[in-house]
Design an enzyme around this catalytic site. Structure first.
Site, PDB file in Angstrom:
ATOM      1  N   TYR A  61       0.807  -1.216   0.000  1.00 14.24           N
ATOM      2  CA  TYR A  61       0.000   0.000   0.000  1.00 14.24           C
ATOM      3  C   TYR A  61       0.844   1.272   0.000  1.00 14.24           C
ATOM      4  O   TYR A  61       0.433   2.298  -0.548  1.00 14.24           O
ATOM      5  CB  TYR A  61      -0.984  -0.021   1.172  1.00 14.24           C
ATOM      6  CG  TYR A  61      -2.179  -0.893   0.863  1.00 14.24           C
ATOM      7  CD1 TYR A  61      -3.203  -0.425   0.040  1.00 14.24           C
ATOM      8  CD2 TYR A  61      -2.265  -2.190   1.340  1.00 14.24           C
ATOM      9  CE1 TYR A  61      -4.290  -1.221  -0.279  1.00 14.24           C
ATOM     10  CE2 TYR A  61      -3.353  -3.001   1.031  1.00 14.24           C
ATOM     11  CZ  TYR A  61      -4.360  -2.506   0.215  1.00 14.24           C
ATOM     12  OH  TYR A  61      -5.432  -3.310  -0.112  1.00 14.24           O
TER      13      TYR A  61
ATOM     14  N   ARG B  33       1.737   1.849  -3.608  1.00 17.81           N
ATOM     15  CA  ARG B  33       0.581   2.379  -4.337  1.00 17.81           C
ATOM     16  C   ARG B  33       0.319   3.834  -3.970  1.00 17.81           C
ATOM     17  O   ARG B  33      -0.026   4.652  -4.828  1.00 17.81           O
ATOM     18  CB  ARG B  33      -0.658   1.530  -4.043  1.00 17.81           C
ATOM     19  CG  ARG B  33      -0.630   0.151  -4.673  1.00 17.81           C
ATOM     20  CD  ARG B  33      -1.853  -0.659  -4.283  1.00 17.81           C
ATOM     21  NE  ARG B  33      -3.078  -0.127  -4.894  1.00 17.81           N
ATOM     22  CZ  ARG B  33      -4.297  -0.540  -4.575  1.00 17.81           C
ATOM     23  NH1 ARG B  33      -4.450  -1.475  -3.626  1.00 17.81           N
ATOM     24  NH2 ARG B  33      -5.352  -0.040  -5.170  1.00 17.81           N
TER      25      ARG B  33
ATOM     26  N   ASN C 228     -12.505   3.415  -7.282  1.00 20.49           N
ATOM     27  CA  ASN C 228     -11.068   3.640  -7.194  1.00 20.49           C
ATOM     28  C   ASN C 228     -10.710   4.311  -5.870  1.00 20.49           C
ATOM     29  O   ASN C 228     -11.449   5.162  -5.371  1.00 20.49           O
ATOM     30  CB  ASN C 228     -10.593   4.502  -8.364  1.00 20.49           C
ATOM     31  CG  ASN C 228     -10.856   3.831  -9.698  1.00 20.49           C
ATOM     32  OD1 ASN C 228     -10.868   2.603  -9.792  1.00 20.49           O
ATOM     33  ND2 ASN C 228     -11.075   4.623 -10.728  1.00 20.49           N
ATOM     34  N   VAL C 229      -9.552   3.956  -5.341  1.00 23.17           N
ATOM     35  CA  VAL C 229      -9.103   4.505  -4.061  1.00 23.17           C
ATOM     36  C   VAL C 229      -7.986   5.523  -4.267  1.00 23.17           C
ATOM     37  O   VAL C 229      -7.354   5.952  -3.308  1.00 23.17           O
ATOM     38  CB  VAL C 229      -8.622   3.377  -3.121  1.00 23.17           C
ATOM     39  CG1 VAL C 229      -9.740   2.378  -2.858  1.00 23.17           C
ATOM     40  CG2 VAL C 229      -7.378   2.665  -3.670  1.00 23.17           C
ATOM     41  N   ASP C 230      -7.750   5.926  -5.517  1.00 23.35           N
ATOM     42  CA  ASP C 230      -6.549   6.683  -5.863  1.00 23.35           C
ATOM     43  C   ASP C 230      -6.650   8.194  -5.682  1.00 23.35           C
ATOM     44  O   ASP C 230      -5.655   8.903  -5.750  1.00 23.35           O
ATOM     45  CB  ASP C 230      -6.128   6.374  -7.303  1.00 23.35           C
ATOM     46  CG  ASP C 230      -7.260   6.541  -8.314  1.00 23.35           C
ATOM     47  OD1 ASP C 230      -8.137   7.394  -8.103  1.00 23.35           O
ATOM     48  OD2 ASP C 230      -7.246   5.813  -9.328  1.00 23.35           O
TER      49      ASP C 230
ATOM     50  N   HIS D  33     -15.064   2.220  -1.982  1.00 21.40           N
ATOM     51  CA  HIS D  33     -14.104   1.322  -1.334  1.00 21.40           C
ATOM     52  C   HIS D  33     -13.113   2.085  -0.453  1.00 21.40           C
ATOM     53  O   HIS D  33     -12.106   1.525  -0.035  1.00 21.40           O
ATOM     54  CB  HIS D  33     -13.339   0.502  -2.378  1.00 21.40           C
ATOM     55  CG  HIS D  33     -14.205  -0.457  -3.116  1.00 21.40           C
ATOM     56  ND1 HIS D  33     -13.868  -0.980  -4.359  1.00 21.40           N
ATOM     57  CD2 HIS D  33     -15.413  -0.998  -2.811  1.00 21.40           C
ATOM     58  CE1 HIS D  33     -14.831  -1.784  -4.776  1.00 21.40           C
ATOM     59  NE2 HIS D  33     -15.780  -1.812  -3.852  1.00 21.40           N
TER      60      HIS D  33
ATOM     61  N   CYS E  48      -1.145   5.299  14.659  1.00 22.65           N
ATOM     62  CA  CYS E  48      -2.376   5.945  15.107  1.00 22.65           C
ATOM     63  C   CYS E  48      -2.027   7.049  16.108  1.00 22.65           C
ATOM     64  O   CYS E  48      -1.325   6.778  17.094  1.00 22.65           O
ATOM     65  CB  CYS E  48      -3.290   4.908  15.751  1.00 22.65           C
ATOM     66  SG  CYS E  48      -4.750   5.617  16.558  1.00 22.65           S
TER      67      CYS E  48
ATOM     68  N   CYS F  27      -3.638   5.976  19.912  1.00 22.01           N
ATOM     69  CA  CYS F  27      -3.089   4.904  20.762  1.00 22.01           C
ATOM     70  C   CYS F  27      -1.620   4.613  20.479  1.00 22.01           C
ATOM     71  O   CYS F  27      -0.985   3.874  21.240  1.00 22.01           O
ATOM     72  CB  CYS F  27      -3.916   3.634  20.597  1.00 22.01           C
ATOM     73  SG  CYS F  27      -3.700   2.796  19.003  1.00 22.01           S
TER      74      CYS F  27
END
Length: 281
Positions: free
Chosen positions: A83, A86, A119-121, A138, A176, A179
């Protein structure tokens, strides 16, 4: 006369252009094929995925294997290797000219517009479409969530994820802020029970409000590069096509079939949009 191989049917182009001229609202639906003309891989089958990521072929891993959230539990540097690579690819990719064709239509014809994409782009945002008029069904690689689910918070991914290209492993990992544990992309992956869908649900609420607001208007749906392997976008386009006064224009080089009196152009996204734009001059 049938068009020759590689030629876009001029009669269908003319009919599609007429639908755009007559419309008062535009819904753009887009799958992975929309990014191909910008140089992005569409991961069509294992061969397409391995062409983009040959190391995974040597490891015997498919796109489904690589895009499994289990890696953020068992092997985070591997999960973020895929990821993170990407993310950098999408950040440096310039949206192709077809995005601006669509924006010109919106301005020229005074169209109300909404984008629905699998698309997640983030390419539509980068091309200048308003965040408030986009639904990413998505999720988005440009947003993060806690991998352990310590809260429902979703935040923008501002930092870089360094990836060793020889091993496709991340050498830095996002964390994160609440936490201190591992963060993961706010993307719906395969076999994913941990995706926090709040951001996408809010986008969907805005999309539903948009459709209510234009229910009495002539509507054109321009679908770009949406395949049948994960048919969510195609089904949504066809659902909209059942509304009175709606015309769907499906632009797809490999899976163009559509019924119900709607139109298809057998070509890629950029070629189809350019042909329509020329017909609208």
């Amino acid at each position: 006369m049938e068009p020759s191989p590689g030629e876009i049917d001029p009669e269908r182009v003319a009919r599609a252009a007429a639908a755009v001229r007559a419309a008062r609202a535009l819904v753009i639906t887009a799958g992975a094929g929309m990014g191909v003309d910008s140089g992005l891989p569409d991961f069509r089958g294992d061969a397409g995925f391995w062409k983009a990521y040959p190391l995974y072929e040597r490891l015997g891993l498919s796109f489904v294997d690589a895009a499994d959230p289990i890696h953020f539990v068992r092997d985070p540097s591997f999960g973020w290797g895929f990821y993170g690579h990407r993310l950098e690819l999408y950040r440096r990719t310039v949206p192709h000219a077809g995005f601006q064709v669509l924006r010109r239509w919106v301005a020229r014809f005074g169209l109300d517009v909404f984008v629905v994409t699998s698309n997640v782009d983030g390419q539509f945002q980068r091309a200048g479409f308003g965040e408030e008029s986009i639904e990413e069904i998505h999720g988005s690689i440009h947003h993060l969530q806690c991998a352990s689910g310590c809260s429902a918070r979703i935040w923008r991914q501002e930092g870089n994820v360094e990836v060793d290209p020889a091993t496709m492993r991340a050498t830095s990992l996002p964390h994160c802020p609440r936490c201190g544990g591992l963060a993961r992309p706010n993307i719906l992956m395969f076999n994913d029970w941990g995706w926090i869908a709040d951001r996408s649900r809010e986008q969907r609420r805005r999309r539903e409000a948009f459709l209510v607001s234009c229910r009495a208007l002539p509507l054109v749906v321009v679908e770009l590069g949406a395949g049948t392997a994960i048919p969510s976008i195609r089904r949504f386009s066809e659902q909209l096509g059942s509304r009175s006064g709606t015309t769907v224009v499906r632009i797809n080089p490999r899976e163009p079939e559509i019924g119900g009196g709607h139109l298809s152009l057998v070509c890629g996204a950029l070629a189809g949009l350019a042909a329509l734009d020329a017909a609208l001059v």
